[in-house]
Design a protein around this motif. Structure first.
Motif, PDB file in Angstrom:
ATOM      1  N   PRO A   1    -100.459 -50.126  84.176  1.00 42.42           N
ATOM      2  CA  PRO A   1    -100.693 -50.700  82.851  1.00 42.42           C
ATOM      3  C   PRO A   1    -100.129 -49.786  81.764  1.00 42.42           C
ATOM      4  O   PRO A   1    -100.475 -48.617  81.671  1.00 42.42           O
ATOM      5  CB  PRO A   1    -102.219 -50.787  82.772  1.00 42.42           C
ATOM      6  N   SER A   2     -99.208 -50.325  80.991  1.00 47.45           N
ATOM      7  CA  SER A   2     -98.557 -49.519  79.959  1.00 47.45           C
ATOM      8  C   SER A   2     -98.399 -50.371  78.709  1.00 47.45           C
ATOM      9  O   SER A   2     -99.075 -51.390  78.558  1.00 47.45           O
ATOM     10  CB  SER A   2     -97.195 -49.027  80.468  1.00 47.45           C
ATOM     11  N   GLY A   3     -97.491 -49.978  77.839  1.00 49.13           N
ATOM     12  CA  GLY A   3     -97.326 -50.728  76.609  1.00 49.13           C
ATOM     13  C   GLY A   3     -98.589 -50.637  75.779  1.00 49.13           C
ATOM     14  O   GLY A   3     -99.317 -49.659  75.814  1.00 49.13           O
ATOM     15  N   ALA A   4     -98.890 -51.688  75.045  1.00 51.06           N
ATOM     16  CA  ALA A   4    -100.012 -51.648  74.109  1.00 51.06           C
ATOM     17  C   ALA A   4    -101.339 -51.373  74.800  1.00 51.06           C
ATOM     18  O   ALA A   4    -102.117 -50.529  74.372  1.00 51.06           O
ATOM     19  CB  ALA A   4    -100.081 -52.966  73.351  1.00 51.06           C
ATOM     20  N   ALA A   5    -101.592 -52.074  75.929  1.00 45.97           N
ATOM     21  CA  ALA A   5    -102.900 -51.934  76.581  1.00 45.97           C
ATOM     22  C   ALA A   5    -103.132 -50.514  77.073  1.00 45.97           C
ATOM     23  O   ALA A   5    -104.176 -49.911  76.846  1.00 45.97           O
ATOM     24  CB  ALA A   5    -103.007 -52.920  77.742  1.00 45.97           C
ATOM     25  N   GLY A   6    -102.138 -49.946  77.776  1.00 45.12           N
ATOM     26  CA  GLY A   6    -102.296 -48.608  78.312  1.00 45.12           C
ATOM     27  C   GLY A   6    -102.379 -47.545  77.234  1.00 45.12           C
ATOM     28  O   GLY A   6    -103.194 -46.626  77.304  1.00 45.12           O
ATOM     29  N   GLU A   7    -101.537 -47.658  76.217  1.00 44.44           N
ATOM     30  CA  GLU A   7    -101.533 -46.660  75.157  1.00 44.44           C
ATOM     31  C   GLU A   7    -102.832 -46.697  74.358  1.00 44.44           C
ATOM     32  O   GLU A   7    -103.385 -45.664  73.978  1.00 44.44           O
ATOM     33  CB  GLU A   7    -100.343 -46.904  74.230  1.00 44.44           C
ATOM     34  N   ILE A   8    -103.342 -47.884  74.127  1.00 47.18           N
ATOM     35  CA  ILE A   8    -104.595 -48.004  73.376  1.00 47.18           C
ATOM     36  C   ILE A   8    -105.738 -47.375  74.170  1.00 47.18           C
ATOM     37  O   ILE A   8    -106.617 -46.723  73.613  1.00 47.18           O
ATOM     38  CB  ILE A   8    -104.897 -49.480  73.044  1.00 47.18           C
ATOM     39  N   LEU A   9    -105.710 -47.554  75.503  1.00 53.16           N
ATOM     40  CA  LEU A   9    -106.763 -46.981  76.321  1.00 53.16           C
ATOM     41  C   LEU A   9    -106.790 -45.469  76.168  1.00 53.16           C
ATOM     42  O   LEU A   9    -107.851 -44.860  76.021  1.00 53.16           O
ATOM     43  CB  LEU A   9    -106.541 -47.352  77.792  1.00 53.16           C
ATOM     44  N   VAL A  10    -105.632 -44.827  76.193  1.00 54.08           N
ATOM     45  CA  VAL A  10    -105.563 -43.374  76.082  1.00 54.08           C
ATOM     46  C   VAL A  10    -105.995 -42.908  74.698  1.00 54.08           C
ATOM     47  O   VAL A  10    -106.692 -41.904  74.544  1.00 54.08           O
ATOM     48  CB  VAL A  10    -104.135 -42.880  76.396  1.00 54.08           C
ATOM     49  N   ARG A  11    -105.602 -43.635  73.676  1.00 51.83           N
ATOM     50  CA  ARG A  11    -105.827 -43.190  72.300  1.00 51.83           C
ATOM     51  C   ARG A  11    -107.122 -43.698  71.680  1.00 51.83           C
ATOM     52  O   ARG A  11    -107.501 -43.270  70.590  1.00 51.83           O
ATOM     53  CB  ARG A  11    -104.654 -43.648  71.431  1.00 51.83           C
ATOM     54  N   ALA A  12    -107.782 -44.620  72.349  1.00 50.97           N
ATOM     55  CA  ALA A  12    -108.945 -45.272  71.755  1.00 50.97           C
ATOM     56  C   ALA A  12    -110.087 -44.294  71.514  1.00 50.97           C
ATOM     57  O   ALA A  12    -110.235 -43.291  72.204  1.00 50.97           O
ATOM     58  CB  ALA A  12    -109.431 -46.408  72.659  1.00 50.97           C
ATOM     59  N   THR A  13    -110.909 -44.619  70.535  1.00 49.31           N
ATOM     60  CA  THR A  13    -112.136 -43.869  70.325  1.00 49.31           C
ATOM     61  C   THR A  13    -113.094 -44.193  71.459  1.00 49.31           C
ATOM     62  O   THR A  13    -112.923 -45.174  72.202  1.00 49.31           O
ATOM     63  CB  THR A  13    -112.778 -44.267  68.994  1.00 49.31           C
ATOM     64  N   LEU A  14    -114.113 -43.373  71.598  1.00 46.11           N
ATOM     65  CA  LEU A  14    -115.084 -43.561  72.680  1.00 46.11           C
ATOM     66  C   LEU A  14    -115.710 -44.950  72.622  1.00 46.11           C
ATOM     67  O   LEU A  14    -115.938 -45.586  73.660  1.00 46.11           O
ATOM     68  CB  LEU A  14    -116.169 -42.483  72.577  1.00 46.11           C
ATOM     69  N   GLU A  15    -115.949 -45.438  71.410  1.00 45.59           N
ATOM     70  CA  GLU A  15    -116.609 -46.736  71.256  1.00 45.59           C
ATOM     71  C   GLU A  15    -115.732 -47.887  71.752  1.00 45.59           C
ATOM     72  O   GLU A  15    -116.220 -48.910  72.210  1.00 45.59           O
ATOM     73  CB  GLU A  15    -116.969 -46.960  69.782  1.00 45.59           C
ATOM     74  N   ASP A  16    -114.415 -47.710  71.640  1.00 47.02           N
ATOM     75  CA  ASP A  16    -113.501 -48.795  72.007  1.00 47.02           C
ATOM     76  C   ASP A  16    -113.014 -48.730  73.454  1.00 47.02           C
ATOM     77  O   ASP A  16    -112.460 -49.702  73.963  1.00 47.02           O
ATOM     78  CB  ASP A  16    -112.255 -48.761  71.107  1.00 47.02           C
ATOM     79  N   GLN A  17    -113.227 -47.600  74.121  1.00 43.47           N
ATOM     80  CA  GLN A  17    -112.608 -47.416  75.429  1.00 43.47           C
ATOM     81  C   GLN A  17    -113.056 -48.429  76.476  1.00 43.47           C
ATOM     82  O   GLN A  17    -112.242 -48.911  77.272  1.00 43.47           O
ATOM     83  CB  GLN A  17    -112.855 -45.995  75.940  1.00 43.47           C
ATOM     84  N   CYS A  18    -114.333 -48.755  76.491  1.00 46.26           N
ATOM     85  CA  CYS A  18    -114.815 -49.696  77.511  1.00 46.26           C
ATOM     86  C   CYS A  18    -114.178 -51.069  77.341  1.00 46.26           C
ATOM     87  O   CYS A  18    -113.782 -51.707  78.318  1.00 46.26           O
ATOM     88  CB  CYS A  18    -116.338 -49.805  77.453  1.00 46.26           C
ATOM     89  N   ALA A  19    -114.076 -51.534  76.090  1.00 43.96           N
ATOM     90  CA  ALA A  19    -113.450 -52.828  75.843  1.00 43.96           C
ATOM     91  C   ALA A  19    -111.980 -52.789  76.238  1.00 43.96           C
ATOM     92  O   ALA A  19    -111.460 -53.746  76.834  1.00 43.96           O
ATOM     93  CB  ALA A  19    -113.600 -53.214  74.373  1.00 43.96           C
TER      94      ALA A  19
END
Length: 280
Positions: free
Chosen positions: A72-90
């Motif tokens: 998983p890369s592109g937007a989904a993968g990058e967001i997962l790495v950079r997301a705040t703790l609150e957003d990571q599960c979603a």
């Protein structure tokens, strides 16, 4: 809901060989014809992702053609790495949903720590695989023993965490997550410590409900192939970046035993053992 089977490799202690197990299982499954996605939740170290980056670069430079997983890369993968703790599960659920629609298996590598993402991954697992070094230091993550008698006292924090994750999963699927503890990186020589440890592992398995299986020994070949993005399952007449020996045949049999212990096809270990034997 995706029908992909989710395999989570987890242990809250670092250095147990989680990434090595995940890498070898992914390549073995792909050689058996399965469609595989890999998700690396160790957002700092990224060993799993780096391995498959190495694989793509080595294939490009050598002209070899080998199976590769969906990463998983592109937007989904990058967001997962950079997301705040609150957003990571979603975000994790987004990645799993996207991958699950395209593959047969999702291999998730988790960090050696108790994190929100790791807990979420364990709750999503059909199978949890916990590599365990042959040491009471590593066993302490699973169970506590009496310092005088070495008798098992009670499950430790990680066992309790897995139990909670399995309850969450069962409430959704009505099935209990399979949990397999692997005796990993076993030393060649027998030792009194190994027997003591084995007895405590078996006692704990009956108490908290996991199976015990064989892992991978501490072999040079596993480390030697990592920079190329290759595993023992990839070696064959046209893929030999290192010299092939009979010890590599034993390593392939070891991988086959691991896959059988997990309950996956016994053909998921790459080209025939006989092929590799002839190549040596």
């Amino acid at each position: 809901m995706s029908e992909a089977r989710v395999i989570v490799v987890g242990n809250e202690k670092g250095g147990a060989g989680k990434s090595t197990i995940a890498i070898h299982m992914a390549t073995a499954l792909m050689h058996a014809g399965a469609r595989v996605a890999v998700v690396d939740l160790d957002l700092r170290q990224q060993s799993l992702n780096r391995f498959f980056d190495n694989r793509r670069q080595w294939m490009q430079s050598s002209g070899a053609v080998l199976p590769t997983p969906l990463t998983p890369s592109g937007a989904a993968g990058e967001i997962l790495v950079r997301a705040t703790l609150e957003d990571q599960c979603a975000r994790f659920e987004d990645v799993m949903g996207q991958a699950g629609d395209l593959v047969d298996f999702i291999l998730v590598d988790t960090p050696g720590a108790d994190t929100l993402l790791s807990r979420k991954a364990h709750q999503s697992a059909d199978v949890i695989i916990t590599p365990l070094n042959d040491s009471f230091v590593d066993f302490d993550m699973l169970g506590q023993v009496d310092p005088v008698t070495l008798e098992l006292k009670k499950p430790s924090l990680y066992s309790e965490s897995v139990w909670e994750a399995r309850k969450v999963r069962a409430s959704v699927t009505r099935r209990m997550t399979d949990w397999l503890v692997l005796r990993n990186r076993l030393a060649t020589a027998e030792a009194r410590n190994r027997k003591r440890l084995e007895e405590r592992i078996q006692a704990l398995s009956r108490r908290v409900g996991f199976r015990v299986g064989p892992g991978l020994r501490d072999r040079v070949i596993y480390r030697e192939l990592f920079p190329f993005g290759l595993t023992i399952a990839d070696l064959g007449p046209t893929v030999r970046p290192v010299a092939v020996s009979l010890s590599h045949v034993a390593a392939r049999q070891e991988l086959r035993g691991l896959m059988q212990a997990v309950g996956l096809t016994d053909t998921a270990a790459g080209p025939n053992v006989e092929e590799l034997d002839k190549a040596s």
